[in-house]
Scaffold this motif. Structure first.
Motif, PDB file in Angstrom:
ATOM      1  N   SER A  51       1.954  12.253 -21.395  1.00  0.00           N
ATOM      2  CA  SER A  51       2.310  12.141 -20.214  1.00  0.00           C
ATOM      3  C   SER A  51       3.962  11.713 -20.822  1.00  0.00           C
ATOM      4  CB  SER A  51       2.736  11.920 -19.546  1.00  0.00           C
ATOM      5  OG  SER A  51       2.391  10.411 -19.228  1.00  0.00           O
ATOM      6  N   GLN A  52       5.005  11.574 -19.523  1.00  0.00           N
ATOM      7  CA  GLN A  52       6.322  11.729 -19.937  1.00  0.00           C
ATOM      8  C   GLN A  52       6.562   9.535 -19.841  1.00  0.00           C
ATOM      9  OE1 GLN A  52       8.375  14.280 -17.613  1.00  0.00           O
ATOM     10  NE2 GLN A  52       9.795  15.002 -20.184  1.00  0.00           N
ATOM     11  N   TYR A  53       5.385   8.561 -19.624  1.00  0.00           N
ATOM     12  CA  TYR A  53       5.836   7.979 -18.819  1.00  0.00           C
ATOM     13  C   TYR A  53       4.364   6.387 -19.263  1.00  0.00           C
ATOM     14  CZ  TYR A  53       9.172  10.405 -16.385  1.00  0.00           C
ATOM     15  OH  TYR A  53      10.618  11.191 -15.687  1.00  0.00           O
ATOM     16  N   CYS A  54       4.902   5.614 -19.911  1.00  0.00           N
ATOM     17  CA  CYS A  54       4.131   4.655 -19.267  1.00  0.00           C
ATOM     18  C   CYS A  54       3.766   3.687 -18.348  1.00  0.00           C
ATOM     19  CB  CYS A  54       4.624   3.795 -20.519  1.00  0.00           C
ATOM     20  SG  CYS A  54       4.935   3.771 -22.237  1.00  0.00           S
ATOM     21  N   VAL A  55       2.789   2.921 -18.086  1.00  0.00           N
ATOM     22  CA  VAL A  55       3.511   2.638 -16.514  1.00  0.00           C
ATOM     23  C   VAL A  55       3.424   1.296 -16.013  1.00  0.00           C
ATOM     24  CG1 VAL A  55       0.912   3.434 -16.045  1.00  0.00           C
ATOM     25  CG2 VAL A  55       2.279   3.404 -13.887  1.00  0.00           C
ATOM     26  N   ARG A  56       3.132   0.696 -15.275  1.00  0.00           N
ATOM     27  CA  ARG A  56       3.275  -0.656 -14.447  1.00  0.00           C
ATOM     28  C   ARG A  56       2.889  -0.770 -13.321  1.00  0.00           C
ATOM     29  NH1 ARG A  56       6.661  -4.385 -12.662  1.00  0.00           N
ATOM     30  NH2 ARG A  56       8.336  -3.104 -14.184  1.00  0.00           N
ATOM     31  N   ALA A  57       1.683  -1.715 -13.089  1.00  0.00           N
ATOM     32  CA  ALA A  57       1.944  -0.883 -11.726  1.00  0.00           C
ATOM     33  C   ALA A  57       1.677  -2.424 -10.902  1.00  0.00           C
ATOM     34  CB  ALA A  57       0.245  -0.879 -10.825  1.00  0.00           C
ATOM     35  N   THR A  58       2.277  -3.257  -9.700  1.00  0.00           N
ATOM     36  CA  THR A  58       1.835  -4.464  -9.747  1.00  0.00           C
ATOM     37  C   THR A  58       1.656  -4.392  -7.640  1.00  0.00           C
ATOM     38  OG1 THR A  58       4.272  -5.168 -10.467  1.00  0.00           O
ATOM     39  CG2 THR A  58       2.833  -6.833  -8.257  1.00  0.00           C
ATOM     40  N   TYR A  59       0.055  -5.198  -8.032  1.00  0.00           N
ATOM     41  CA  TYR A  59      -0.791  -5.527  -6.976  1.00  0.00           C
ATOM     42  C   TYR A  59      -0.749  -6.386  -5.520  1.00  0.00           C
ATOM     43  CZ  TYR A  59      -3.736  -1.638  -8.998  1.00  0.00           C
ATOM     44  OH  TYR A  59      -4.008  -0.241  -9.539  1.00  0.00           O
ATOM     45  N   THR A  88      11.131  10.870  -2.442  1.00  0.00           N
ATOM     46  CA  THR A  88      11.557  10.032  -1.551  1.00  0.00           C
ATOM     47  C   THR A  88      10.497   9.204  -2.557  1.00  0.00           C
ATOM     48  OG1 THR A  88      11.013   9.862  -0.161  1.00  0.00           O
ATOM     49  CG2 THR A  88      12.720  10.835   0.140  1.00  0.00           C
ATOM     50  N   GLY A  89      11.589   7.868  -2.691  1.00  0.00           N
ATOM     51  CA  GLY A  89      10.534   6.580  -2.950  1.00  0.00           C
ATOM     52  C   GLY A  89      11.313   5.865  -4.203  1.00  0.00           C
ATOM     53  N   TRP A  90      11.489   6.798  -5.078  1.00  0.00           N
ATOM     54  CA  TRP A  90      11.764   6.623  -6.749  1.00  0.00           C
ATOM     55  C   TRP A  90      12.941   6.054  -6.899  1.00  0.00           C
ATOM     56  CZ3 TRP A  90       7.824   5.199  -9.813  1.00  0.00           C
ATOM     57  CH2 TRP A  90       6.525   6.046  -9.192  1.00  0.00           C
ATOM     58  N   VAL A  91      13.143   4.885  -7.127  1.00  0.00           N
ATOM     59  CA  VAL A  91      14.411   4.013  -7.964  1.00  0.00           C
ATOM     60  C   VAL A  91      14.634   3.453  -8.843  1.00  0.00           C
ATOM     61  CG1 VAL A  91      16.017   1.768  -6.801  1.00  0.00           C
ATOM     62  CG2 VAL A  91      14.820   2.822  -5.061  1.00  0.00           C
ATOM     63  N   GLN A  92      15.384   4.046  -9.021  1.00  0.00           N
ATOM     64  CA  GLN A  92      15.672   3.665 -11.166  1.00  0.00           C
ATOM     65  C   GLN A  92      16.550   1.782 -11.394  1.00  0.00           C
ATOM     66  OE1 GLN A  92      18.372   6.045 -13.285  1.00  0.00           O
ATOM     67  NE2 GLN A  92      17.580   5.760 -15.106  1.00  0.00           N
ATOM     68  N   LYS A  93      15.625   1.681 -12.388  1.00  0.00           N
ATOM     69  CA  LYS A  93      15.852   0.258 -11.705  1.00  0.00           C
ATOM     70  C   LYS A  93      17.588  -0.023 -13.273  1.00  0.00           C
ATOM     71  CE  LYS A  93      12.469  -2.296 -10.396  1.00  0.00           C
ATOM     72  NZ  LYS A  93      11.415  -3.540 -10.082  1.00  0.00           N
ATOM     73  N   LYS A 101       7.975   1.728  -3.688  1.00  0.00           N
ATOM     74  CA  LYS A 101       6.906   0.426  -3.230  1.00  0.00           C
ATOM     75  C   LYS A 101       5.827   1.122  -2.852  1.00  0.00           C
ATOM     76  CE  LYS A 101       9.755  -2.889  -2.759  1.00  0.00           C
ATOM     77  NZ  LYS A 101       9.032  -3.927  -4.044  1.00  0.00           N
ATOM     78  N   SER A 102       4.656   0.212  -3.002  1.00  0.00           N
ATOM     79  CA  SER A 102       3.116   1.833  -2.586  1.00  0.00           C
ATOM     80  C   SER A 102       2.019   0.852  -1.911  1.00  0.00           C
ATOM     81  CB  SER A 102       3.194   2.351  -4.062  1.00  0.00           C
ATOM     82  OG  SER A 102       2.038   2.851  -3.489  1.00  0.00           O
ATOM     83  N   ARG A 103       1.948   1.562  -0.554  1.00  0.00           N
ATOM     84  CA  ARG A 103       0.936   0.811  -0.061  1.00  0.00           C
ATOM     85  C   ARG A 103      -0.869   0.732  -0.732  1.00  0.00           C
ATOM     86  NH1 ARG A 103       0.809  -2.532   4.490  1.00  0.00           N
ATOM     87  NH2 ARG A 103       3.385  -1.742   4.945  1.00  0.00           N
ATOM     88  N   ASP A 104      -0.478   1.960  -1.931  1.00  0.00           N
ATOM     89  CA  ASP A 104      -1.682   1.908  -2.402  1.00  0.00           C
ATOM     90  C   ASP A 104      -2.188   0.591  -3.263  1.00  0.00           C
ATOM     91  OD1 ASP A 104      -1.812   4.625  -1.853  1.00  0.00           O
ATOM     92  OD2 ASP A 104      -1.232   5.571  -3.310  1.00  0.00           O
ATOM     93  N   GLY A 109       3.022  -4.130  -2.937  1.00  0.00           N
ATOM     94  CA  GLY A 109       1.991  -3.134  -4.361  1.00  0.00           C
ATOM     95  C   GLY A 109       3.757  -2.766  -4.784  1.00  0.00           C
ATOM     96  N   GLU A 110       4.337  -2.365  -6.177  1.00  0.00           N
ATOM     97  CA  GLU A 110       4.700  -1.744  -6.159  1.00  0.00           C
ATOM     98  C   GLU A 110       4.022  -0.483  -7.624  1.00  0.00           C
ATOM     99  OE1 GLU A 110       9.123  -2.380  -7.429  1.00  0.00           O
ATOM    100  OE2 GLU A 110       8.033  -3.815  -8.449  1.00  0.00           O
ATOM    101  N   ILE A 111       4.615   0.092  -8.202  1.00  0.00           N
ATOM    102  CA  ILE A 111       4.115   1.025  -9.404  1.00  0.00           C
ATOM    103  C   ILE A 111       5.876   1.101  -9.363  1.00  0.00           C
ATOM    104  CG2 ILE A 111       4.580   3.232  -8.204  1.00  0.00           C
ATOM    105  CD1 ILE A 111       1.712   2.842 -11.058  1.00  0.00           C
TER     106      ILE A 111
END
Length: 142
Positions: A51-59, A88-93, A101-104, A109-111
């Motif tokens: 896939s195109q991305y690595c992922v980092r999630a903060t619980y 909506t919801g994705w913001v580039q840093k 942000k994600s309630r999951d 939390g943030e993905i």
């Protein structure tokens, strides 16, 4: 001295060979999550994804019984929608990551998703540093 040169050339060849022909994105794999007083931990490793991305999630949740911690790995479905301007919801840093942000992942939390090798980690790959060191060494001393 000739023995050292052979070893350095072999190390350089090994470095080049292991990096050539690999289309998969390399991501840091690590989990450290507390839930209901128990720790889930996966030792640091590297995963490969097409896939195109690595992922980092903060619980993050104020309720200590819920998941709190962080997770890093290869994306399967978490980064869907980044390319869609209507989503909506994705913001580039500033560092190039796309986060939302994600309630999951708890109330706070943030993905985050990023498109480069090992970008989901703040640590630089020691493999890359060694490759640069050996290349510079061979160029200047051989």
């Amino acid at each position: 001295m000739p023995h050292c040169r052979r070893v350095l050339v072999l190390l350089l060849l090994f470095t080049v060979i292991t990096n050539c022909g690999v289309d998969a994105l390399k991501c840091r794999l690590y989990h450290r999550i507390w839930e209901d007083g128990h720790l889930l931990r996966i030792n640091p490793d590297v995963c490969h994804t097409s896939s195109q991305y690595c992922v980092r999630a903060t619980y993050s949740d104020p309720d200590v019984r819920k998941k709190n911690g962080y997770s890093m790995g290869c994306d399967k479905v978490d980064c869907q929608g980044i390319e869609d301007p209507n989503f909506t919801g994705w913001v580039q840093k500033l560092n190039g990551e796309y986060c939302r942000k994600s309630r999951d992942y708890g109330k706070k939390g943030e993905i985050c998703c990023c498109p480069n090798d090992m970008c989901n980690s703040s640590k630089k790959s020691s493999f890359v540093i060694l490759t640069i060191f050996f290349t510079v060494f061979i160029v200047y001393f051989l």
